[in-house]
Design an enzyme around this catalytic site. Structure first.
Site, PDB file in Angstrom:
ATOM      1  CE1 TYR A  53      -8.559 -24.562  12.903  1.00 46.55           C
ATOM      2  CE2 TYR A  53     -10.900 -25.017  13.082  1.00 46.55           C
ATOM      3  CZ  TYR A  53      -9.604 -25.461  12.954  1.00 46.55           C
ATOM      4  OH  TYR A  53      -9.353 -26.818  12.884  1.00 46.55           O
ATOM      5  CG  HIS A 121      -4.932 -27.267  17.295  1.00 40.51           C
ATOM      6  ND1 HIS A 121      -5.620 -26.139  16.932  1.00 40.51           N
ATOM      7  CD2 HIS A 121      -4.843 -27.993  16.157  1.00 40.51           C
ATOM      8  CE1 HIS A 121      -5.927 -26.180  15.651  1.00 40.51           C
ATOM      9  NE2 HIS A 121      -5.463 -27.289  15.154  1.00 40.51           N
ATOM     10  N   GLY A 211      -9.027 -31.234  -0.901  1.00 40.69           N
ATOM     11  CA  GLY A 211      -9.749 -30.815  -2.104  1.00 40.69           C
ATOM     12  C   GLY A 211      -9.373 -31.574  -3.351  1.00 40.69           C
TER      13      GLY A 211
END
Length: 323
Positions: A53, A121, A211
């Protein structure tokens, strides 16, 4: 904020986690501090990050804040390794050497001697899973990691990794971080059953449908947004899909009836799904985070939940379900 114990009781977390994938390269440290203050004041404890990140920037911001402004002991830190920092598309490297090297870097940036949760990950097809799991065993034995999990593993990968740990008598995997929302229920076919079988908790990422479930695209996509490379890669398939549009419409209707925001409805739904430990909310601004935190006081009525289940259900047929 209500707390939940992880599988096996390795740690206890707030039932909403703070995702920090944009920290360190979007916004400022002051923006991140404002979000963390809101989160902490609401009783939030779980902070989710990864070595990639912001190419480590997210972990550095968190480390600075926990060493200068906040008390590290008040939080549960979850980070990841297995993807190689750099420019997209990111490469996968879940070799033991690489994972343990990345862990050391994460601890330095986070300014801590351990993390409560360390997750792989991504599945690495070039590295035997036994080697990847050996890195987890080493990290836990060293005390630098309390518990471990996986991220973005499909059902058979999750089950295989969990089985190997079980047969070797090593520390069990306790979490699976996967995309899960009203718009994306694919994990219910095989990942959720595998998690149930092995006592693994789910950490949903993108619980707001990237979103889209906030309703901000219900009236159309602004031209500037539609031309965005990030939008086309990450959001467009949900924002323009007919099925997703029907789900968003139902979320908006339910929100109006309950006099809450669509964000609250969508988060409350995924938060209370079976095996979910804590949805991970990544907010761009403090104001957005405030709206997510309002979900803590809401429990969806059965009738509302059933409507959302019905409009968003993903058909599960053979072989997951018997004929």
């Amino acid at each position: 904020m209500e707390k939940r114990k992880s599988s096996g009781g390795a740690f206890e977390v707030s039932r909403l986690g703070l995702g920090t994938s944009t920290w360190g390269f979007k916004g400022t440290e002051e923006d991140s501090a404002a979000q963390l203050r809101l989160f902490a004041d609401a009783g939030g404890t779980l902070i989710e990050t990864a070595n990639v990140y912001g190419n480590g920037g997210s972990e550095s911001v968190i480390g600075d804040l926990l060493s200068k402004v906040f008390d590290r002991a008040d939080f549960v830190l979850a980070t990841k390794a297995g993807l190689v920092p750099g420019k997209p598309p990111l490469k996968t490297d879940a070799s033991a050497k690489r994972l343990l090297t990345e862990l050391e870097g994460s601890l330095q940036r986070l300014r801590t001697d351990h993390v409560e949760l360390w997750q792989v990950h991504a599945w690495d097809y070039a590295v035997p899973i036994a080697e990847t799991l050996q890195a987890i065993d080493t990290a836990i034995a060293s005390g630098k990691v309390i518990a471990a999990g996986v991220c973005n593993y499909c059902g058979w990968q999750t089950a295989k990794a969990a089985t190997i740990q079980q047969l070797r008598g090593q520390a069990p995997l306790v979490t699976a971080e996967v995309e899960y929302s009203l718009l994306q229920r694919g994990i219910e076919r095989e990942v959720i059953p595998a998690a149930h079988e092995f006592g693994i908790d789910i950490l949903p990422w993108a619980p707001l449908g990237r979103g889209v479930l906030t309703g901000k695209y219900a009236s159309g996509i602004p031209a500037a947004k539609g031309d965005s490379k990030f939008f086309r890669w990450y959001v467009e398939k949900y924002a323009t899909d007919e099925r997703c549009g029907k789900i968003v419409h139902e979320v908006l209707s339910c929100a109006q009836e309950l006099a809450v925001s669509p964000t609250v409805v969508a988060l409350s739904w995924v938060r209370d799904r079976p095996r979910v430990l804590a949805p991970l909310v990544g907010a761009r601004t403090a104001d957005q985070l405030v709206e997510s935190l309002r979900s803590e006081s809401v429990v969806l009525p059965d009738e509302i939940r059933q409507r959302l289940d019905s409009v968003s259900t993903t058909p599960i047929t053979y072989p997951e379900h018997r004929i």
